[in-house]
Design a protein around this motif. Structure first.
Motif, short mmCIF file in Angstrom:
data_model
loop_
_atom_site.label_atom_id
_atom_site.label_comp_id
_atom_site.label_asym_id
_atom_site.label_seq_id
_atom_site.Cartn_x
_atom_site.Cartn_y
_atom_site.Cartn_z
N ILE A 150 54.28 48.32 36.11
CA ILE A 150 52.88 48.79 36.06
C ILE A 150 52.03 47.80 35.28
O ILE A 150 50.91 47.45 35.70
N ALA A 151 52.55 47.31 34.14
CA ALA A 151 51.83 46.34 33.32
C ALA A 151 51.57 45.05 34.10
O ALA A 151 50.48 44.47 34.03
N TYR A 152 52.58 44.62 34.88
CA TYR A 152 52.43 43.42 35.69
C TYR A 152 51.31 43.58 36.72
O TYR A 152 50.49 42.69 36.91
N TRP A 157 45.77 42.64 38.61
CA TRP A 157 44.45 43.25 38.86
C TRP A 157 43.39 42.62 37.96
O TRP A 157 42.26 42.37 38.39
N ALA A 158 43.75 42.34 36.69
CA ALA A 158 42.81 41.73 35.74
C ALA A 158 42.41 40.34 36.20
O ALA A 158 41.23 39.95 36.11
N GLY A 163 37.46 37.45 38.82
CA GLY A 163 36.77 36.68 39.85
C GLY A 163 37.52 35.47 40.37
O GLY A 163 36.93 34.63 41.05
N PHE A 164 38.82 35.37 40.07
CA PHE A 164 39.61 34.26 40.59
C PHE A 164 39.80 34.41 42.10
O PHE A 164 39.80 35.52 42.63
N ILE A 176 51.72 34.18 35.55
CA ILE A 176 51.94 35.37 34.72
C ILE A 176 53.41 35.49 34.36
O ILE A 176 53.78 35.76 33.21
N LEU A 177 54.29 35.26 35.34
CA LEU A 177 55.74 35.32 35.11
C LEU A 177 56.16 34.26 34.09
O LEU A 177 56.95 34.54 33.18
N ALA A 178 55.64 33.04 34.23
CA ALA A 178 55.98 31.95 33.30
C ALA A 178 55.55 32.30 31.87
O ALA A 178 56.29 32.08 30.91
N VAL A 179 54.35 32.87 31.74
CA VAL A 179 53.85 33.27 30.41
C VAL A 179 54.75 34.36 29.82
O VAL A 179 55.11 34.31 28.64
#
Length: 198
Positions: A150-152, A157-158, A163-164, A176-179
């Protein structure tokens, strides 16, 4: 994955299969469409967690856990690790098939390319769940994976809300996965630095 793609095409008969005019699982519930979808997801997630906890508490489940923890030790106890590994693949692919069926029900169509890149979501869910929560029991860990997924989705969504360009959504997912993978390392570095400064 390549062979599965061909098998799915063989079963479905075409790349995209609409479910218009067919009764969907969430239609059984009496609420509005969005709430029905949410409740359907929660019901099936809870059911899978309960069944996994029940299974892993059996002798067969303990043999399965032992194979995952230490295959050499499991073999020394007479556990057929090859069978356990095969059973693990069968169980995991069964859960994947259930998830795919639920997504097809929710979206109203099935697409052969829908599962491409989902492994990134699965990894991110596991990692985020492990990063957020520490020292968990098995039941808590399973719930943490759900919270991580859910957090992912909220993180993705963020990124979209900022606006990306959505054409690069898979690239954003990989970032996101790498971070998320780097967070435990950053935590250890900060803790070591704090200990050294004392």
């Amino acid at each position: 994955m390549t062979s599965c793609h061909s098998i799915m095409l063989l079963i479905m008969g075409r790349a995209n299969l609409g479910l218009l005019g067919t009764k969907q699982i969430q239609d059984v519930l009496p609420f509005d469409s969005d709430l029905n979808q949410l409740l359907t997801g929660l019901i099936f997630v809870s059911l899978v967690i309960v069944l996994m906890l029940f299974f892993l508490d059996t002798k067969l489940g303990q043999a399965y856990i032992a194979t995952g923890d230490n295959p050499d030790m499991a073999r020394s106890f007479g556990i057929h690790t090859g069978r356990m590994e095969l059973m693990g693949l069968v169980l995991s692919n069964g859960v994947i098939a259930l998830a795919g069926a639920l997504i097809a029900q929710q979206e109203g169509y099935a697409d052969v390319s829908r599962g491409i890149g989902v492994i990134v979501v699965g990894l991110a869910s596991l990692i985020i769940g492990e990063v957020i929560f520490k020292s968990l029991s098995l039941a808590e860990r399973l719930v943490a994976i759900v919270v991580g997924s859910i957090a992912y989705q909220f993180l993705v969504w963020a990124v979209i809300a900022l606006g990306f360009n959505t054409s690069y959504l898979r690239l954003y997912s990989a970032v996101i996965l790498a971070v998320c993978l780097m967070i435990p390392t950053f935590k250890q570095t900060i803790l070591k630095g704090a200990k050294l400064s004392k």
